[in-house]
Enzyme design. Structure first.
Site, PDB file in Angstrom:
ATOM      1  CE  LYS A  28     -15.068  -3.799  -0.161  1.00  0.00           C
ATOM      2  NZ  LYS A  28     -15.204  -5.193  -0.671  1.00  0.00           N
ATOM      3  CG  ASP A  61      -2.110  -1.205 -14.567  1.00  0.00           C
ATOM      4  OD1 ASP A  61      -2.333  -0.165 -15.214  1.00  0.00           O
ATOM      5  OD2 ASP A  61      -1.001  -1.468 -14.054  1.00  0.00           O
ATOM      6  CG  ASP A  77     -15.205  -7.345  -3.635  1.00  0.00           C
ATOM      7  OD1 ASP A  77     -16.080  -6.601  -4.126  1.00  0.00           O
ATOM      8  OD2 ASP A  77     -15.388  -7.988  -2.576  1.00  0.00           O
ATOM      9  CE1 TYR A 130      -4.251   6.460  -6.592  1.00  0.00           C
ATOM     10  CE2 TYR A 130      -2.747   7.808  -7.874  1.00  0.00           C
ATOM     11  CZ  TYR A 130      -3.266   6.575  -7.561  1.00  0.00           C
ATOM     12  OH  TYR A 130      -2.804   5.478  -8.218  1.00  0.00           O
ATOM     13  CG  ASP A 152      -3.453   3.012 -10.203  1.00  0.00           C
ATOM     14  OD1 ASP A 152      -2.964   3.167 -11.335  1.00  0.00           O
ATOM     15  OD2 ASP A 152      -2.800   2.615  -9.221  1.00  0.00           O
TER      16      ASP A 152
HETATM   17  C1  IPM Z   1      -1.196   5.547 -13.682  1.00  0.00           C
HETATM   18  C2  IPM Z   1       0.039   5.379 -12.845  1.00  0.00           C
HETATM   19  C3  IPM Z   1       0.108   6.577 -11.866  1.00  0.00           C
HETATM   20  C4  IPM Z   1      -1.115   6.510 -10.983  1.00  0.00           C
HETATM   21  C5  IPM Z   1       1.396   6.665 -11.048  1.00  0.00           C
HETATM   22  C6  IPM Z   1       2.631   6.667 -11.939  1.00  0.00           C
HETATM   23  C7  IPM Z   1       1.415   7.867 -10.145  1.00  0.00           C
HETATM   24  O1  IPM Z   1       0.026   4.169 -12.175  1.00  0.00           O
HETATM   25  O2  IPM Z   1      -1.300   6.551 -14.404  1.00  0.00           O
HETATM   26  O3  IPM Z   1      -2.051   4.663 -13.642  1.00  0.00           O
HETATM   27  O4  IPM Z   1      -1.118   5.808  -9.964  1.00  0.00           O
HETATM   28  O5  IPM Z   1      -2.097   7.177 -11.301  1.00  0.00           O
HETATM   29 MG    MG Z   2      -1.580   2.876 -12.745  1.00  0.00          MG
END
Ligand code: IPM
Ligand code: MG
Length: 366
Positions: A190, A250, A222, A135, A246
């Site tokens: 990884k 999710d 993975d 990042y 990240d």
């Molecule tokens: C998160 C989001 C951010 C990230 C984006 C909006 C830059 O996806 O906070 O998970 O990738 O960290």
């Molecule tokens: Mg995110």
């Protein structure tokens, strides 16, 4: 105590209004100041993270953040896109430790896309390193390739990198968090392919020597993605880098039925932090009054616990949220047959009402 309120874009303003309402009924002494961030700030000041907003965030004891982003900014140069506001805040405030709990509320077991028995009682904590990795790694950019499969062709590149102190500090955060939970850490890497993550694995293993009471397991990313949907309850604390975190956070969020329920905290080394819902700005439903404000309200609870030293107030908010769920109130994202569909404001009002009732009960008892 001062709280910086940064509602942002899309549903950000609607959900933040509810969190602010909840904070206001707690009878705590703090000052709040609101500022623009993301696309809203770009429109007004020409930058997603204006100097004044950054200064406010730096001066405050905690930041409560809504969400940023809208498709209409996709064409802007990267430095002006709303996402840069959150990346800039993480970087300038040194918010390296990102806590993303994935909790499946008993009342919402059936909202998950997984079988209820797989997620019932789920309570895992993803700890994502937030200021390093690909990042922020330099160099990055576009150039003409001098080697590789197509020398002479246009190419783009990013740099994945982690230094020893960066890995050590997030490993300490993870082991200490596990001590307060079920004493198990899964470090996701990884290492079979990447030098950066072989180093990650080595350093986490070294730090683990200081935490003999905590169990450490290493897992490739993975496989971790697979295990998260196969047997999510086998995890306790998951610690990983910025990029893998990240993605996995999710995935973990969705196990719980709704990303609309999940708060998050991003902390610096002194536990000063930025608190935000795990979901985004949802431009498709912005302004309609249907967004779920609970993740933002629960983020405010996390803020009271981690940065403002008000654990009792945090507990009260969390109980009030459980109470409104038990009463059958649901925003569209968590609605199911037999429950009552409510809008953003009604949900916020219900949490406020539950808080006021619990206060009355407490007064009567004492
Ligand atoms: C998160 C989001 C951010 C990230 C984006 C909006 C830059 O996806 O906070 O998970 O990738 O960290
Ligand atoms: Mg995110």
């Amino acid at each position: 105590m001062k709280i910086a309120i940064l509602p942002g874009d899309g549903i950000g303003t609607e959900i933040m209004a509810e969190a602010v309402k909840v904070l206001a009924v707690l009878d705590l002494k703090f000052e709040t100041e609101t500022a623009l961030v993301g696309g809203a700030a770009y429109e007004a000041h020409g930058h997603p993270l204006p100097e004044s907003t950054l200064k406010l965030a730096q001066a405050a004891d905690a930041v409560l953040f809504g969400a940023v982003g809208d498709w209409k900014y996709d064409k802007l140069e990267r430095q002006f896109r709303p996402e840069q506001a959150i990346l800039g805040l993480r970087k300038h405030l040194g918010l390296f430790a990102n806590f993303r709990p994935a909790i499946c509320y008993e009342q919402l077991t059936h909202a998950s896309s997984l079988k209820p028995e797989l997620v019932a009682g789920l309570d895992i904590l993803i700890i994502r390193e937030l200021t390093g990795d690909i990042y922020f790694g330099q160099p990055r950019g576009r150039r003409t390739a001098v080697d590789g499969h197509f020398p002479g062709a246009e190419e783009a590149f990013d740099t994945m990198r982690y230094s020893r102190p960066e890995i050590e500090r997030i490993a300490h955060v993870a082991f200490q968090a596990a001590r307060k939970r079920n004493k198990k850490v899964t470090s996701v890497d990884k290492a079979n392919v990447l030098e950066t993550f072989q180093f990650w694995k080595d350093v986490v293993t070294e730090v683990h020597a200081q935490y003999p009471d905590v169990e450490l397991q290493h897992m490739y990313v993975d496989n971790a993605a697979m295990q998260l949907v196969k047997a999510p309850k086998a995890f306790d604390v998951v610690v990983t880098g910025n990029m893998f975190g990240d993605i996995l956070s999710d995935e973990a969020a969705m196990l719980t039925g709704s990303i609309g329920m999940l708060p998050s905290a991003s902390l610096d080394k002194a536990n000063k932090g930025l608190y935000e819902p795990s979901h985004g700005s949802a431009p498709d439903i912005a302004g309609k009054g249907v967004a779920n404000p609970l993740a933002t309200i629960l983020s405010a609870a996390m803020m009271l616990r981690f940065s403002l030293n008000q654990p009792a107030a945090a507990d009260r908010i969390e109980s009030a949220v459980r109470a409104v769920l038990s009463a059958g109130l649901r925003t569209g994202d968590i609605w199911s047959e037999g429950t009552k569909k409510v809008g953003t404001r009604e949900m916020g009002d219900a949490v406020v009402a539950a808080l006021t009732t619990s206060k009355t009960t407490m007064t009567t008892k004492s």
